[in-house]
Design an enzyme around this catalytic site. Sequence first.
Site, PDB file in Angstrom:
ATOM      1  N   TYR A 143       1.077  -1.025   0.005  1.00 32.22           N
ATOM      2  CA  TYR A 143       0.022  -0.214   0.240  1.00 32.22           C
ATOM      3  C   TYR A 143       1.151   1.139  -0.135  1.00 32.22           C
ATOM      4  CZ  TYR A 143      -3.651   3.139   1.549  1.00 32.22           C
ATOM      5  OH  TYR A 143      -4.465   4.561   1.687  1.00 32.22           O
ATOM      6  N   ASP A 238       8.884   3.077   0.255  1.00 29.75           N
ATOM      7  CA  ASP A 238       8.061   3.601   0.971  1.00 29.75           C
ATOM      8  C   ASP A 238       8.309   3.229   2.058  1.00 29.75           C
ATOM      9  OD1 ASP A 238       6.008   4.053   2.007  1.00 29.75           O
ATOM     10  OD2 ASP A 238       4.722   3.219   0.633  1.00 29.75           O
ATOM     11  N   LYS A 266       3.400   9.026   9.576  1.00 29.94           N
ATOM     12  CA  LYS A 266       2.846   7.987  10.315  1.00 29.94           C
ATOM     13  C   LYS A 266       3.615   8.807  11.394  1.00 29.94           C
ATOM     14  CE  LYS A 266       0.942   4.629   8.638  1.00 29.94           C
ATOM     15  NZ  LYS A 266       0.851   3.680   7.267  1.00 29.94           N
TER      16      LYS A 266
HETATM   17  C1  LIG Z   1       0.098   4.114   6.332  1.00 32.21           C
HETATM   18  C2  LIG Z   1       0.701   4.078   4.341  1.00 32.21           C
HETATM   19  C3  LIG Z   1       1.021   5.023   3.477  1.00 32.21           C
HETATM   20  C4  LIG Z   1      -0.454   6.402   3.408  1.00 32.21           C
HETATM   21  O1  LIG Z   1       0.043   7.666   4.033  1.00 32.21           O
HETATM   22  P1  LIG Z   1      -1.448   7.896   4.820  1.00 32.21           P
HETATM   23  O2  LIG Z   1      -0.258   8.748   5.718  1.00 32.21           O
HETATM   24  O3  LIG Z   1      -2.568   7.504   5.330  1.00 32.21           O
HETATM   25  O4  LIG Z   1      -1.672   8.931   3.230  1.00 32.21           O
HETATM   26  C5  LIG Z   1       1.348   4.554   2.195  1.00 32.21           C
HETATM   27  N1  LIG Z   1       2.396   3.689   2.509  1.00 32.21           N
HETATM   28  C6  LIG Z   1       2.334   2.888   3.884  1.00 32.21           C
HETATM   29  C7  LIG Z   1       3.416   1.600   3.340  1.00 32.21           C
HETATM   30  C8  LIG Z   1       1.548   3.535   4.575  1.00 32.21           C
HETATM   31  O5  LIG Z   1       1.686   2.428   5.608  1.00 32.21           O
END
Ligand SMILES: *Cc1c(COP(=O)(O)O)cnc(C)c1O
Length: 428
Positions: A143, A238, A266
């Site tokens: 994600y 990411d 986060k």
């Molecule tokens: C949570 C998450 C996102 C998205 O971040 P948001 O602040 O919810 O938009 C993107 N990449 C990873 C790996 C995540 O865990």
Amino acid sequence: MFQKSIELFNRAQQSIPGGVNSPVRAFKSVGGTPVFIKKAKGAYMFDEDGNRYIDYINSWGPMILGHAFEPVINAIREKAYDSTSFGTPTQLEIEMAELIKSMVPNVDLIRMVNSGTEACMSAIRLARGYTGRNKIIKFEGCYHGHADSFLVKAGSGMATLDIQHVPGITTGVSNDTLTAPYNDIEAVEKLIHGNREEVAAIIIEPVAGNMGCIPPAPGFLEALRYLCDSEKIVFIFDEVMTGFRLAPGGAQERLNIAADLVTYGKIIGAGMPVGAFGGKKEIMQHIAPLGNVYQAGTLSGNPIALIAGYTLLKVLKENPLIYNELEEKTNSLHQGMTRVFQEMGIDHTINRVGSMISIHFTKNPVINFATAAIANNEFFKKFFHAMLKRGIYLPPSAFETWFVGNALSTDDIHQTLDAANESLREIF
Ligand SMILES: *Cc1c(COP(=O)(O)O)cnc(C)c1O
């Protein structure tokens, strides 16, 4: 036990789609009514009915040092008196950028945004602008936020709701997103060879966290690094989940692999809406106003949000022993859970990297989305509710990683293991 939460959920659904502002909160995959939280402190959350929970989501990561962490709360309070936003440059933005650069490898320039989604979306645009190519490769079950390009085989949230295709995303966009199974280097090679000089970027969660926790197989990231170098593809880590969690320098530091661009979210905002993307100057200099790849934000670098993140990151940087403590605590949870499940003879696989951990109810190794998806989710549902009833708040989906925070005590871990034991006796 959940009377007020039930009333609030009914009321919420009258004015908020599905009663929630982000889908996984709705408990759809585990059933039942989501718990409405009123406040939290340290390792505990308290709901509107007055129930206490040991928290294993920690706001999906940011509360790595516990809820209502005093240095963060005090910094926010003090900063707020100076106004909550200016729309001008501030000194704090420089200090934040310098602090991040001092913690994470391979970042010459970094741009602040407001979420992990924005960070990943902007990194992809930059990679496309820099290379002049259109396609990207992502991995099934990873994600990267809810931007159009990423909602193809996108892991946790969509997997939880069993959404295969998102209406509203054009075929053009989804055709530019190529996907390969996690940990499958041959599949990636095939994609690259079938799309010669068309692939702008490979984006990956260096330790996957959105199909439960899945570590990269030995050599997998190294092989991707090699492919990206030889094919002039931008390699994007990411690190929205892994950043500042697996080490002060995130997965890049812990796994000793350099990314070309890296995205954060986060933990970087300590619970405020903050994200960032950064990397080598050669690539980052294409971002406006240095270059033509346009990217902007009215509230990007917001002082209240940044002071929260800055304060947390500084504590993490100055106290590296925190990472050893997190590792030990999560390991003792890991060992304890293994014992509890073994005693009861329950098929399970626990994956863990640092303070990211997840339990899949299957006896097979979980190495990619397909192997995660065949786990016994019916059993997870029952386990989730049995634990919730006993004051243990797990992520409400089998496809989510548990995020351990350092406010967790040995006693909390014992309580968690006792609850797991009782829960299994109740449901098995
Ligand atoms: C949570 C998450 C996102 C998205 O971040 P948001 O602040 O919810 O938009 C993107 N990449 C990873 C790996 C995540 O865990």
